[in-house]
Design an enzyme around this catalytic site. Structure first.
Site, PDB file in Angstrom:
ATOM      1  N   SER A  66      -8.443  -5.176   4.612  1.00 12.48           N
ATOM      2  CA  SER A  66      -8.756  -4.905   3.201  1.00 12.48           C
ATOM      3  C   SER A  66      -9.067  -6.162   2.386  1.00 12.48           C
ATOM      4  O   SER A  66      -8.611  -6.290   1.245  1.00 12.48           O
ATOM      5  CB  SER A  66      -7.626  -4.111   2.536  1.00 12.48           C
ATOM      6  OG  SER A  66      -7.451  -2.876   3.172  1.00 12.48           O
TER       7      SER A  66
ATOM      8  N   LEU B  35      11.213 -20.284  -4.838  1.00  9.47           N
ATOM      9  CA  LEU B  35      10.228 -19.400  -4.220  1.00  9.47           C
ATOM     10  C   LEU B  35       8.897 -19.588  -4.943  1.00  9.47           C
ATOM     11  O   LEU B  35       8.855 -19.598  -6.168  1.00  9.47           O
ATOM     12  CB  LEU B  35      10.660 -17.926  -4.366  1.00  9.47           C
ATOM     13  CG  LEU B  35       9.625 -16.899  -3.912  1.00  9.47           C
ATOM     14  CD1 LEU B  35       9.432 -16.934  -2.400  1.00  9.47           C
ATOM     15  CD2 LEU B  35      10.034 -15.488  -4.342  1.00  9.47           C
TER      16      LEU B  35
ATOM     17  N   ASP C  14       0.832  -1.211   0.000  1.00  7.97           N
ATOM     18  CA  ASP C  14       0.000   0.000   0.000  1.00  7.97           C
ATOM     19  C   ASP C  14       0.867   1.263   0.000  1.00  7.97           C
ATOM     20  O   ASP C  14       1.990   1.252   0.505  1.00  7.97           O
ATOM     21  CB  ASP C  14      -0.900  -0.036   1.247  1.00  7.97           C
ATOM     22  CG  ASP C  14      -2.091   0.900   1.113  1.00  7.97           C
ATOM     23  OD1 ASP C  14      -2.313   1.438   0.015  1.00  7.97           O
ATOM     24  OD2 ASP C  14      -2.790   1.089   2.122  1.00  7.97           O
TER      25      ASP C  14
ATOM     26  N   GLU D 287       0.917 -13.336  12.064  1.00  6.26           N
ATOM     27  CA  GLU D 287       1.451 -12.161  12.758  1.00  6.26           C
ATOM     28  C   GLU D 287       1.454 -10.996  11.767  1.00  6.26           C
ATOM     29  O   GLU D 287       1.642 -11.206  10.563  1.00  6.26           O
ATOM     30  CB  GLU D 287       2.889 -12.437  13.229  1.00  6.26           C
ATOM     31  CG  GLU D 287       2.999 -13.578  14.204  1.00  6.26           C
ATOM     32  CD  GLU D 287       2.382 -13.272  15.562  1.00  6.26           C
ATOM     33  OE1 GLU D 287       2.462 -12.109  16.005  1.00  6.26           O
ATOM     34  OE2 GLU D 287       1.808 -14.187  16.167  1.00  6.26           O
TER      35      GLU D 287
ATOM     36  N   ARG E 242       2.078  -4.936   6.014  1.00  9.88           N
ATOM     37  CA  ARG E 242       1.266  -3.901   5.354  1.00  9.88           C
ATOM     38  C   ARG E 242       2.023  -2.585   5.402  1.00  9.88           C
ATOM     39  O   ARG E 242       2.377  -2.110   6.486  1.00  9.88           O
ATOM     40  CB  ARG E 242      -0.099  -3.753   6.016  1.00  9.88           C
ATOM     41  CG  ARG E 242      -0.908  -2.672   5.327  1.00  9.88           C
ATOM     42  CD  ARG E 242      -2.385  -2.666   5.597  1.00  9.88           C
ATOM     43  NE  ARG E 242      -2.982  -1.784   4.605  1.00  9.88           N
ATOM     44  CZ  ARG E 242      -4.195  -1.867   4.121  1.00  9.88           C
ATOM     45  NH1 ARG E 242      -5.004  -2.806   4.540  1.00  9.88           N
ATOM     46  NH2 ARG E 242      -4.642  -1.020   3.215  1.00  9.88           N
TER      47      ARG E 242
ATOM     48  N   HIS F  30       2.664   3.305  -8.935  1.00 12.25           N
ATOM     49  CA  HIS F  30       2.527   1.855  -9.166  1.00 12.25           C
ATOM     50  C   HIS F  30       3.759   1.307  -9.901  1.00 12.25           C
ATOM     51  O   HIS F  30       4.176   0.180  -9.654  1.00 12.25           O
ATOM     52  CB  HIS F  30       1.255   1.559  -9.957  1.00 12.25           C
ATOM     53  CG  HIS F  30      -0.005   1.898  -9.212  1.00 12.25           C
ATOM     54  ND1 HIS F  30      -0.199   1.535  -7.899  1.00 12.25           N
ATOM     55  CD2 HIS F  30      -1.117   2.591  -9.574  1.00 12.25           C
ATOM     56  CE1 HIS F  30      -1.389   1.979  -7.498  1.00 12.25           C
ATOM     57  NE2 HIS F  30      -1.958   2.619  -8.489  1.00 12.25           N
TER      58      HIS F  30
HETATM   59  C1  FPP Z   1      -1.942   0.114  -3.295  1.00  9.49           C
HETATM   60  O1  FPP Z   1      -1.506   1.450  -3.283  1.00  9.49           O
HETATM   61  C2  FPP Z   1      -1.385  -0.563  -4.435  1.00  9.49           C
HETATM   62  C3  FPP Z   1      -2.121  -1.120  -5.423  1.00  9.49           C
HETATM   63  C4  FPP Z   1      -3.596  -1.079  -5.460  1.00  9.49           C
HETATM   64  C5  FPP Z   1      -1.471  -1.766  -6.581  1.00  9.49           C
HETATM   65  C6  FPP Z   1      -0.212  -2.529  -6.277  1.00  9.49           C
HETATM   66  C7  FPP Z   1       0.307  -3.061  -7.533  1.00  9.49           C
HETATM   67  C8  FPP Z   1       1.610  -3.097  -7.884  1.00  9.49           C
HETATM   68  C9  FPP Z   1       2.720  -2.609  -7.048  1.00  9.49           C
HETATM   69  C10 FPP Z   1       1.926  -3.678  -9.207  1.00  9.49           C
HETATM   70  C11 FPP Z   1       2.356  -5.100  -9.021  1.00  9.49           C
HETATM   71  C12 FPP Z   1       2.420  -5.731 -10.309  1.00  9.49           C
HETATM   72  C13 FPP Z   1       2.417  -7.060 -10.533  1.00  9.49           C
HETATM   73  C14 FPP Z   1       2.380  -7.535 -11.902  1.00  9.49           C
HETATM   74  C15 FPP Z   1       2.401  -8.059  -9.487  1.00  9.49           C
HETATM   75  P1  FPP Z   1      -2.573   2.615  -3.413  1.00  9.49           P
HETATM   76  O2  FPP Z   1      -2.740   2.957  -4.847  1.00  9.49           O
HETATM   77  O3  FPP Z   1      -3.866   2.216  -2.766  1.00  9.49           O
HETATM   78  O4  FPP Z   1      -1.876   3.745  -2.630  1.00  9.49           O
HETATM   79  P2  FPP Z   1      -2.568   4.934  -1.828  1.00  9.49           P
HETATM   80  O5  FPP Z   1      -3.346   4.300  -0.704  1.00  9.49           O
HETATM   81  O6  FPP Z   1      -1.422   5.746  -1.343  1.00  9.49           O
HETATM   82  O7  FPP Z   1      -3.463   5.671  -2.795  1.00  9.49           O
END
Ligand code: FPP
Length: 247
Positions: free
Chosen positions: A194, A133, A22, A205, A186, A39
């Site tokens: 969530s 892994l 997050d 944990e 997290r 992202h």
């Molecule tokens: C949460 O941050 C993150 C996500 C909803 C997307 C996470 C995805 C990636 C890191 C890409 C991974 C890719 C692959 C192919 C596995 P947020 O957008 O909710 O952040 P915020 O709460 O600060 O707005």
């Protein structure tokens, strides 16, 4: 500068780490960048975290990449995240395969385009014999959706009510065959589940950090594992130190 080695006895290393990645949006916002840049930075960080996971000897890693609720985000963000999934498969698959990473998907593939579904299935098939892994990618995943899906399958299979046990339900989860997560990390400080692995994390944990996901580095991951190694996991029982004493 050399990396600080992980100071944890082998039997205290979690077998399974699950991560809610997050804070990408806020990371980008702080820099005046579009959310998608967050992202992308988060995806680069994931690469580093996968490497560290292998280094630390953790066998299963589950990452929450796209939830059943994330479809409600602005269309350009949803589109961008789907593009990231495709790019990761196109660009990283061979290297992940060579590193011995087995890719699995948890969630429902149905809402992805046929070509993206085919890419995901190809990646799963190519890496199926790897065992360094196991990387579960939660994509179009929701914990409640997973439980609904399991109940539907149990009913369709004609299982008698008395045969529905804890272990049987586990076999109907998307994660069937994998141990439950020992540790859930997290990032970005939110104190909520969530809809992530709500069945499997009954006794996990938690490690919550204010760090935004793109900045969650090897050093902090190491600290999370060292904190985990200090936890007394009681599973609703008494501490092994107290057992047998009158304390
Ligand atoms: C949460 O941050 C993150 C996500 C909803 C997307 C996470 C995805 C990636 C890191 C890409 C991974 C890719 C692959 C192919 C596995 P947020 O957008 O909710 O952040 P915020 O709460 O600060 O707005």
């Amino acid at each position: 500068m050399t990396d600080t080695p992980l100071n944890v006895p082998v039997d205290k290393i979690p077998r399974h780490v699950a991560i809610i990645m997050d804070g990408n949006g806020r990371w980008a916002n702080q820099r005046g960048l579009p959310r998608l840049a967050g992202h992308k930075a988060g995806t680069e960080n994931l690469r580093r975290v996968i490497r560290a996971t292998v280094e630390f000897g953790v066998k299963y890693l589950t990452i929450y990449a796209f939830s059943t609720e994330n479809w409600g985000r602005p269309p350009e963000e949803v589109h961008g995240l789907l593009g990231i999934l495709q790019d990761v498969i196109d660009r990283e698959l061979n290297e992940l395969n060579q590193e011995g990473v087995q890719l699995r998907h948890i969630g429902r593939l149905e809402r992805l385009s046929p070509s993206l579904q085919a890419r995901v299935l190809k990646a799963i098939d190519l890496t199926r014999n790897n065992d360094r892994l196991i990387l579960n990618i939660a994509w179009n995943y929701g914990g409640r959706d997973e439980i609904v899906c399991a109940i539907q399958k149990i009913i369709k299979d004609g299982i008698a009510p008395d045969d529905v046990t804890d272990s049987l339900v586990g076999k109907y989860m998307f994660t069937a065959g994998a141990p439950d997560p020992d540790l859930v990390i997290r990032t970005s400080g939110e104190l909520r589940v969530s809809n992530f692995l709500i069945w499997q994390t009954a006794y996990s944990e938690w490690y919550v950090t204010p760090t935004f996901w793109p900045d969650f580095d090897r050093e902090e991951y190491r600290r999370a594992l060292e904190a985990f190694a200090q936890r007394d996991r009681r599973y609703g029982k008494v501490s092994s130190e107290l057992e047998g004493s009158n304390a």
